[in-house]
Enzyme design. Sequence first.
Site, PDB file in Angstrom:
ATOM      1  N   ASP A 204       0.855  -1.186   0.000  1.00 25.35           N
ATOM      2  CA  ASP A 204       0.000   0.000   0.000  1.00 25.35           C
ATOM      3  C   ASP A 204       0.895   1.240   0.000  1.00 25.35           C
ATOM      4  O   ASP A 204       2.120   1.119  -0.029  1.00 25.35           O
ATOM      5  CB  ASP A 204      -0.926   0.009   1.228  1.00 25.35           C
ATOM      6  CG  ASP A 204      -0.170   0.207   2.534  1.00 25.35           C
ATOM      7  OD1 ASP A 204       1.080   0.280   2.523  1.00 25.35           O
ATOM      8  OD2 ASP A 204      -0.837   0.291   3.585  1.00 25.35           O
ATOM      9  N   ASP A 206       1.406   4.783   2.236  1.00 22.94           N
ATOM     10  CA  ASP A 206       1.023   5.410   3.503  1.00 22.94           C
ATOM     11  C   ASP A 206       1.432   6.885   3.508  1.00 22.94           C
ATOM     12  O   ASP A 206       2.568   7.214   3.167  1.00 22.94           O
ATOM     13  CB  ASP A 206       1.728   4.704   4.669  1.00 22.94           C
ATOM     14  CG  ASP A 206       1.521   3.193   4.638  1.00 22.94           C
ATOM     15  OD1 ASP A 206       0.427   2.744   4.985  1.00 22.94           O
ATOM     16  OD2 ASP A 206       2.468   2.467   4.254  1.00 22.94           O
ATOM     17  N   ASP A 345      -3.337   4.524   2.584  1.00 19.80           N
ATOM     18  CA  ASP A 345      -3.702   4.883   3.960  1.00 19.80           C
ATOM     19  C   ASP A 345      -3.339   6.341   4.202  1.00 19.80           C
ATOM     20  O   ASP A 345      -2.199   6.739   3.966  1.00 19.80           O
ATOM     21  CB  ASP A 345      -2.914   4.037   4.977  1.00 19.80           C
ATOM     22  CG  ASP A 345      -3.655   2.774   5.372  1.00 19.80           C
ATOM     23  OD1 ASP A 345      -4.716   2.495   4.783  1.00 19.80           O
ATOM     24  OD2 ASP A 345      -3.162   2.071   6.268  1.00 19.80           O
TER      25      ASP A 345
HETATM   26  P1  DGT Z   1       4.068  -2.596   2.990  1.00 20.53           P
HETATM   27  O1  DGT Z   1       3.533  -3.962   3.243  1.00 20.53           O
HETATM   28  O2  DGT Z   1       4.943  -2.568   1.801  1.00 20.53           O
HETATM   29  O3  DGT Z   1       3.000  -1.566   2.936  1.00 20.53           O
HETATM   30  O4  DGT Z   1       5.023  -2.291   4.234  1.00 20.53           O
HETATM   31  P2  DGT Z   1       4.880  -1.163   5.322  1.00 20.53           P
HETATM   32  O5  DGT Z   1       6.086  -1.216   6.164  1.00 20.53           O
HETATM   33  O6  DGT Z   1       4.536   0.147   4.689  1.00 20.53           O
HETATM   34  O7  DGT Z   1       3.689  -1.683   6.229  1.00 20.53           O
HETATM   35  P3  DGT Z   1       2.249  -1.047   6.490  1.00 20.53           P
HETATM   36  O8  DGT Z   1       1.779  -0.231   5.347  1.00 20.53           O
HETATM   37  O9  DGT Z   1       1.357  -2.179   6.916  1.00 20.53           O
HETATM   38  O10 DGT Z   1       2.425  -0.136   7.756  1.00 20.53           O
HETATM   39  C1  DGT Z   1       3.328   0.934   7.792  1.00 20.53           C
HETATM   40  C2  DGT Z   1       3.663   1.246   9.188  1.00 20.53           C
HETATM   41  O11 DGT Z   1       2.566   1.882   9.801  1.00 20.53           O
HETATM   42  C3  DGT Z   1       3.940  -0.004  10.008  1.00 20.53           C
HETATM   43  O12 DGT Z   1       5.292  -0.097  10.265  1.00 20.53           O
HETATM   44  C4  DGT Z   1       3.254   0.204  11.294  1.00 20.53           C
HETATM   45  C5  DGT Z   1       2.358   1.359  11.079  1.00 20.53           C
HETATM   46  N1  DGT Z   1       0.954   0.999  11.226  1.00 20.53           N
HETATM   47  C6  DGT Z   1       0.179   0.287  10.406  1.00 20.53           C
HETATM   48  N2  DGT Z   1      -1.064   0.206  10.886  1.00 20.53           N
HETATM   49  C7  DGT Z   1      -1.058   0.887  12.045  1.00 20.53           C
HETATM   50  C8  DGT Z   1      -2.039   1.186  13.038  1.00 20.53           C
HETATM   51  O13 DGT Z   1      -3.197   0.787  12.962  1.00 20.53           O
HETATM   52  N3  DGT Z   1      -1.622   1.952  14.087  1.00 20.53           N
HETATM   53  C9  DGT Z   1      -0.352   2.415  14.194  1.00 20.53           C
HETATM   54  N4  DGT Z   1       0.018   3.141  15.222  1.00 20.53           N
HETATM   55  N5  DGT Z   1       0.577   2.155  13.298  1.00 20.53           N
HETATM   56  C10 DGT Z   1       0.227   1.400  12.250  1.00 20.53           C
HETATM   57 MG    MG Z   2       2.745   0.427   3.641  1.00 17.41          MG
END
Ligand code: DGT
Ligand code: MG
Length: 421
Positions: A204, A206, A345
């Site tokens: 996704d 962010d 997000d």
């Molecule tokens: P990806 O799978 O390529 O999108 O990898 P990321 O590292 O971007 O993972 P993602 O998008 O699931 O989440 C990004 C960061 O945001 C993750 O390290 C923790 C944080 N995060 C995600 N959901 C929540 C939430 O509901 N609350 C809080 N405080 N942080 C969150």
């Molecule tokens: Mg992400």
Amino acid sequence: QINEAEVVAFSVPSYACQRRIALDHHNTVLADALSLLAENAELSDEDGRGVAFRRAAAVLKALPRQVTSMAQLKGLPCLGGHSLRVIKDVLDNGASDEVESTKRSERYKALKVLTGIFGVGAKTAARWISEGIHTLQQLQASGHTLNRAQQAGLEHYDDLNQPVTKAEADAIGEIVEKAVVSVLPGAQVTLTGGFRRGKLAGHDVDFLITHPEEGREEGLMPKVVSWLVKQGFLLYQKTTRNSYLESKDGPAQPPSNIDRFERCFSIFKLEKQATKQAEMPEDSCSFGAHRQVEGDDTCLQTDPQSCSLSPIQTGGLCRRASSEEGQLEETEPAGHKPWRAVRVDLVVSPVSQFAFALLGWTGSKLFERELRRWAGYEKAMSLSSHALYDNNQGRYLRAASEEEIFAHLGLEYIPPSERNA
Ligand code: DGT
Ligand code: MG
């Protein structure tokens, strides 16, 4: 022949937030094996086991060289008996039986397929599997009522299971930027998540939004969302309100880890034109994007150019899931659709909490978890995406930058590109 006595054991600090972990490291095969077992545990709703494997993988990612013998691992933190067995298997045989059989297992495959639907978590997937539902077709035939998120997830299944590229993230960033400054001049948009850590692809995109004047960000999300809706950029959105200030435990209590920012889970409609200049991934038909269903070699990919199966295998057609008919329908192959769906997000933070939000949303998930564990166990502090509370001093510690938060925590500053634990 390795003389075990002469092997110099590696050494790394106990917490992942004390280590510098770049995207590229020396132990990809081992870390991937452990990450797969972590994923399987998480999909099976066994978070404890999942974290244990993630921690073990993060230790291997931090090592300065490739592991070639078990003796090098002596004394390393976070490597339990189970992880060590997996590592030994890979070192001895080139692969781990447990990992290979997990990958092949019907349950793992079904969990991957079903949780690949946006809005479907491990618990829902497990319930469906217990009813004999292993594929999208079986789900659609089951007559289960899906919620709005899941319907959107099914409708855009292929797109959402195809990794988002950095170029696509940047194209969406421009749109979000335009939306935000249109409804509140001076507001700022920051790319967070994996792309801020330097990843070239993600599941996704962010974004964190703030305004330099405290309070000006209030009510911003609904305005941004309606701007995006009006311009036709959103295929789905669900906004949750900020409840931080009004919640019962309130700011006087150490904040919980549950996020209370205004947040929007959305699916963007991204015109392919917008990323036309950008390079598309060579092989986007990896497991996840490329779904084999019913045990045959049919690919659920809509875009045949990103499908590696031959036309004979696919019958010259790629099939697309359609929630409307409750059936899988056959559609023409081609880059017929001039847009693609992307999960985005959005989070709005008051500027006083921005540094905490930025740190909290940059990840990786394990890095975040380890930061909070360090804060609690080593410093008697509570860290969230809103604030840092010092239990000994009985007060909040302010910070205007991530560097200040690391300093409060007594940690060496780790830049985003080295938070890939
Ligand atoms: P990806 O799978 O390529 O999108 O990898 P990321 O590292 O971007 O993972 P993602 O998008 O699931 O989440 C990004 C960061 O945001 C993750 O390290 C923790 C944080 N995060 C995600 N959901 C929540 C939430 O509901 N609350 C809080 N405080 N942080 C969150
Ligand atoms: Mg992400």
